[in-house]
Enzyme design. Structure first.
Site, short mmCIF file in Angstrom:
data_model
loop_
_atom_site.label_atom_id
_atom_site.label_comp_id
_atom_site.label_asym_id
_atom_site.label_seq_id
_atom_site.Cartn_x
_atom_site.Cartn_y
_atom_site.Cartn_z
N GLN A 1 3.48 7.54 -3.35
CA GLN A 1 4.47 8.59 -3.63
C GLN A 1 5.37 8.87 -2.41
O GLN A 1 6.35 9.57 -2.53
CB GLN A 1 3.73 9.85 -4.07
CG GLN A 1 4.57 10.93 -4.69
CD GLN A 1 5.13 10.55 -6.06
OE1 GLN A 1 4.37 10.31 -6.99
NE2 GLN A 1 6.46 10.50 -6.17
N GLY B 1 -2.94 3.77 3.79
CA GLY B 1 -2.27 4.17 2.54
C GLY B 1 -2.35 3.04 1.51
O GLY B 1 -2.70 3.26 0.34
N HIS B 2 -2.04 1.80 1.94
CA HIS B 2 -2.15 0.66 1.02
C HIS B 2 -3.60 0.51 0.53
O HIS B 2 -3.84 0.28 -0.64
CB HIS B 2 -1.80 -0.65 1.74
CG HIS B 2 -0.37 -0.76 2.19
ND1 HIS B 2 0.00 -0.70 3.50
CD2 HIS B 2 0.77 -0.96 1.49
CE1 HIS B 2 1.31 -0.86 3.60
NE2 HIS B 2 1.80 -1.01 2.39
N TYR C 1 1.68 -5.75 6.06
CA TYR C 1 1.39 -4.96 7.25
C TYR C 1 0.68 -3.66 6.83
O TYR C 1 1.16 -2.55 7.04
CB TYR C 1 2.65 -4.67 8.08
CG TYR C 1 2.29 -4.61 9.55
CD1 TYR C 1 1.95 -5.77 10.22
CD2 TYR C 1 2.22 -3.41 10.23
CE1 TYR C 1 1.55 -5.74 11.55
CE2 TYR C 1 1.84 -3.37 11.56
CZ TYR C 1 1.50 -4.55 12.20
OH TYR C 1 1.11 -4.51 13.52
#
Ligand code: PAF
Length: 295
Positions: A157, A44-45, A40
């Site tokens: 992070q 960010g990924h 999903y």
């Protein structure tokens, strides 16, 4: 880009790609970058895949909602899944291989008899709120590392404790790879990107901004009162701010050394300090953090 669902196929495909690349990379071995995900995907990924693309010759992404890291009353069944969309996004971001194993493929015997346990740093923060969670994370990540055999593995992070646990595991078990922590990506209004944000109602989404605001407050307060403000004073200021959101139910506000996750009394200026938050809005538990004095 290739999609594989079995360990055998993925290993063979990576080996074949390495062999092809050896012909062009005359003086070194091809470098494999790996990004394990629950899927999903959000920006960010994709930023992690992009970073891996820049630093490595082969980029592998896994999509696996790992049952071992979800507690009995958690959201394993309803965790958002969209493998088709994720595969397209991973390809656009530059992945070479996407690995989408079934639970049966990853755990022919479930629960697995062998687990990876990282002690002490898993007793606090999310480890205290979610017993067994980091055992599930460390176990699946160790398995994925053994399957993919990456040179570099990329983690967000936002899951600072997860990064600390994985770095500890890699060090203690002499795994031959580098863990690369990557900065948290935020929406324009400050909310940390998370696959779980889709659970939030409009009102919860609005109130969830108190998390990033609290972290900004922490950064400002420690910048102006460095060396004098105590962790308890800071915690209480953050609690007051988060409590201005009527829907916020605080799980924890914690201030610890990073990555050793020891309690902190006074905010020093020379030591990395993690300010970590976990807050529920309705049924959605959000986490966010900042690391001060990062080296
Ligand atoms: O952070 C995540 O998405 C997961 O915990 C991970 C590292 C993919 C392990 O299942």
């Amino acid at each position: 880009m290739q999609v594989h669902t079995t360990i055998q196929q993925l290993r063979a495909a990576i080996a074949a790609r390495k062999q092809e690349l050896r012909a062009t990379l005359l003086d070194r071995e091809p470098r494999v970058g790996f990004m394990p995900t629950l899927g999903y995907m959000h920006a960010g990924h994709l930023s992690l895949i992009d970073r891996a693309r820049q630093e490595c010759d082969i980029v592998v992404v896994s999509i696996f909602v790992n049952p071992l890291q979800f507690g009995a009353n958690e959201d394993f069944d309803k965790y958002p899944r969209d493998n088709e969309r994720d595969t397209r996004l991973a390809a656009e971001a530059g992945a070479d291989f996407v690995f989408i194993p079934s639970v049966q493929e990853m755990y022919p015997q479930y629960p697995t008899k062998t687990k990876v346990v990282v002690n002490e740093i898993t007793d606090v923060l999310c480890g205290a709120s979610r017993p067994g969670h980091f055992e599930g994370v460390a176990t699946v990540v160790a398995k994925l590392f053994n399957i993919v055999q990456p040179d570099r593995a990329y983690f967000g992070q936002k899951d600072a404790q997860q990064v600390a646990v994985i770095e500890q595991m890699v060090q203690d078990l002499n795994m031959p790879l580098t863990v690369v922590p990557c900065p948290t990506l935020r929406e324009p209004d400050g909310l940390a990107m998370s696959s779980r944000n889709v659970y939030l109602s409009e009102e919860e989404r609005k109130q969830a901004l108190v998390l990033s605001q609290a972290l900004k407050l922490a950064e400002d307060l420690t910048a102006t009162h460095a060396g004098s403000i105590t962790a308890e004073e800071l915690r209480s200021r953050l609690e007051s701010h988060i409590s201005t959101a009527p829907l916020a139910v605080i799980d924890y506000i914690d201030i610890r050394t990073y990555p050793s996750l020891q309690p902190v009394e006074t905010l020093a200026t020379d030591q990395p300090v993690l300010i970590a938050l976990a807050v529920k809005f309705g049924r959605t538990r959000l986490i966010d953090n900042t690391i001060l004095n990062r080296r």
